[in-house]
Scaffold this motif. Sequence first.
Motif, PDB file in Angstrom:
ATOM      1  N   GLY A   1     -40.591  11.583 -45.242  1.00  0.00           N
ATOM      2  CA  GLY A   1     -40.784  11.295 -43.953  1.00  0.00           C
ATOM      3  C   GLY A   1     -41.058  12.226 -42.861  1.00  0.00           C
ATOM      4  N   LEU A   2     -40.988  13.593 -43.430  1.00  0.00           N
ATOM      5  CA  LEU A   2     -41.152  14.656 -42.176  1.00  0.00           C
ATOM      6  C   LEU A   2     -42.440  14.658 -41.650  1.00  0.00           C
ATOM      7  N   PRO A   3     -43.915  14.357 -42.452  1.00  0.00           N
ATOM      8  CA  PRO A   3     -45.047  14.465 -41.873  1.00  0.00           C
ATOM      9  C   PRO A   3     -44.999  13.540 -40.687  1.00  0.00           C
ATOM     10  N   LEU A   4     -44.829  12.424 -40.798  1.00  0.00           N
ATOM     11  CA  LEU A   4     -45.070  11.287 -39.684  1.00  0.00           C
ATOM     12  C   LEU A   4     -43.610  11.581 -38.450  1.00  0.00           C
ATOM     13  N   THR A   5     -42.594  12.135 -38.858  1.00  0.00           N
ATOM     14  CA  THR A   5     -41.790  12.507 -37.896  1.00  0.00           C
ATOM     15  C   THR A   5     -42.197  13.471 -36.969  1.00  0.00           C
ATOM     16  N   ILE A   6     -42.631  14.772 -37.736  1.00  0.00           N
ATOM     17  CA  ILE A   6     -43.236  15.888 -36.926  1.00  0.00           C
ATOM     18  C   ILE A   6     -44.350  15.630 -36.248  1.00  0.00           C
ATOM     19  N   PHE A   7     -45.307  14.736 -36.470  1.00  0.00           N
ATOM     20  CA  PHE A   7     -46.498  14.288 -35.837  1.00  0.00           C
ATOM     21  C   PHE A   7     -46.127  13.425 -34.652  1.00  0.00           C
ATOM     22  N   ILE A   8     -45.279  12.547 -34.964  1.00  0.00           N
ATOM     23  CA  ILE A   8     -44.845  11.706 -33.720  1.00  0.00           C
ATOM     24  C   ILE A   8     -43.959  12.748 -32.478  1.00  0.00           C
ATOM     25  N   LEU A   9     -43.259  13.518 -33.080  1.00  0.00           N
ATOM     26  CA  LEU A   9     -42.225  14.334 -32.082  1.00  0.00           C
ATOM     27  C   LEU A   9     -43.094  15.447 -31.535  1.00  0.00           C
ATOM     28  N   THR A  10     -44.153  15.864 -32.103  1.00  0.00           N
ATOM     29  CA  THR A  10     -44.984  16.846 -31.421  1.00  0.00           C
ATOM     30  C   THR A  10     -45.701  16.232 -30.353  1.00  0.00           C
ATOM     31  N   SER A  11     -46.230  15.124 -30.362  1.00  0.00           N
ATOM     32  CA  SER A  11     -46.913  14.490 -29.095  1.00  0.00           C
ATOM     33  C   SER A  11     -45.708  14.411 -28.216  1.00  0.00           C
ATOM     34  N   PHE A  12     -44.434  13.772 -28.581  1.00  0.00           N
ATOM     35  CA  PHE A  12     -43.409  13.631 -27.484  1.00  0.00           C
ATOM     36  C   PHE A  12     -43.312  14.924 -26.697  1.00  0.00           C
ATOM     37  N   MET A  13     -43.017  16.059 -27.679  1.00  0.00           N
ATOM     38  CA  MET A  13     -42.506  17.323 -26.987  1.00  0.00           C
ATOM     39  C   MET A  13     -43.555  18.020 -26.452  1.00  0.00           C
ATOM     40  N   SER A  14     -44.903  17.772 -26.605  1.00  0.00           N
ATOM     41  CA  SER A  14     -46.000  18.359 -25.778  1.00  0.00           C
ATOM     42  C   SER A  14     -46.048  17.917 -24.237  1.00  0.00           C
ATOM     43  N   GLN A  15     -45.350  16.672 -23.924  1.00  0.00           N
ATOM     44  CA  GLN A  15     -45.207  16.222 -22.676  1.00  0.00           C
ATOM     45  C   GLN A  15     -44.370  16.854 -21.911  1.00  0.00           C
ATOM     46  N   ILE A  16     -43.428  17.605 -22.641  1.00  0.00           N
ATOM     47  CA  ILE A  16     -42.408  18.454 -21.569  1.00  0.00           C
ATOM     48  C   ILE A  16     -42.844  19.645 -21.044  1.00  0.00           C
ATOM     49  N   PRO A  17     -42.781  19.770 -19.645  1.00  0.00           N
ATOM     50  CA  PRO A  17     -43.370  20.430 -19.007  1.00  0.00           C
ATOM     51  C   PRO A  17     -42.966  22.046 -19.393  1.00  0.00           C
ATOM     52  N   ASP A  18     -44.014  22.906 -19.681  1.00  0.00           N
ATOM     53  CA  ASP A  18     -43.769  24.322 -20.142  1.00  0.00           C
ATOM     54  C   ASP A  18     -42.978  25.066 -18.992  1.00  0.00           C
ATOM     55  N   GLU A  19     -43.109  24.575 -17.777  1.00  0.00           N
ATOM     56  CA  GLU A  19     -42.227  25.189 -16.737  1.00  0.00           C
ATOM     57  C   GLU A  19     -40.891  25.337 -17.095  1.00  0.00           C
ATOM     58  N   LEU A  20     -40.289  24.073 -17.629  1.00  0.00           N
ATOM     59  CA  LEU A  20     -38.883  23.881 -17.831  1.00  0.00           C
ATOM     60  C   LEU A  20     -38.281  24.966 -18.918  1.00  0.00           C
TER      61      LEU A  20
END
Length: 199
Positions: free
Chosen positions: A156-175
């Motif tokens: 389950g880890l590869p798909l989870t990391i793949f999906i969550l990476t795209s979600f977390m990359s949308q969080i602003p770096d300023e935060l």
Amino acid sequence: MKKVNFMRQTRFRGLFQHVVLTFFSLVALFPIVLIIMNSFKLKKYIFAAPFALPNAKTFSLIGYTTVLQRSNLIINFGNSIVVTVASLFFILLLGSMAAFALSGYQFRGNAFFGFYLSIGIMIPIRLGTVSLLKLMASLGLVNSLTGLILIYIAQGLPLTIFILTSFMSQIPDELKDAGRIDGASEYRIYRLVLPLVKP
């Protein structure tokens, strides 16, 4: 007049969509209803009339009593809950940490790790069944819940990391940078980011 025609067309489209969705829902639910219905019948009546409802002549609970007597249903169900809960916990914990690192830090192997995860998603785990069995046997984890949990985590880890990476990359770096300026540790920043990717 145009407004009335437009409203009629909109209603007709909505009605048509509901009819189509209802039809497909019934098609999807029909096998489940058929299985439940036949579970209350004797075997000879299931094959004689599989679509008939159970009546006083065909009704029987023999299937349920056989399952409860011959199998360890309660133990197996408990094992399934333990394996599922433990696997999900570690998949989400480790996957979210890895996704946070991949999306938040730029390092030399970043692109390689992303590609590596994509390969992990594309290649089915069944190709490595023999190797996994040898590994589990060498670790003494055959026929154990721990071995099953570890395999589910690895699957389950590869798909989870793949999906969550795209979600977390949308969080602003300023935060994240604001947290670092305030003296927050990386773990604290990770805990601040995690609720934002809850959807």
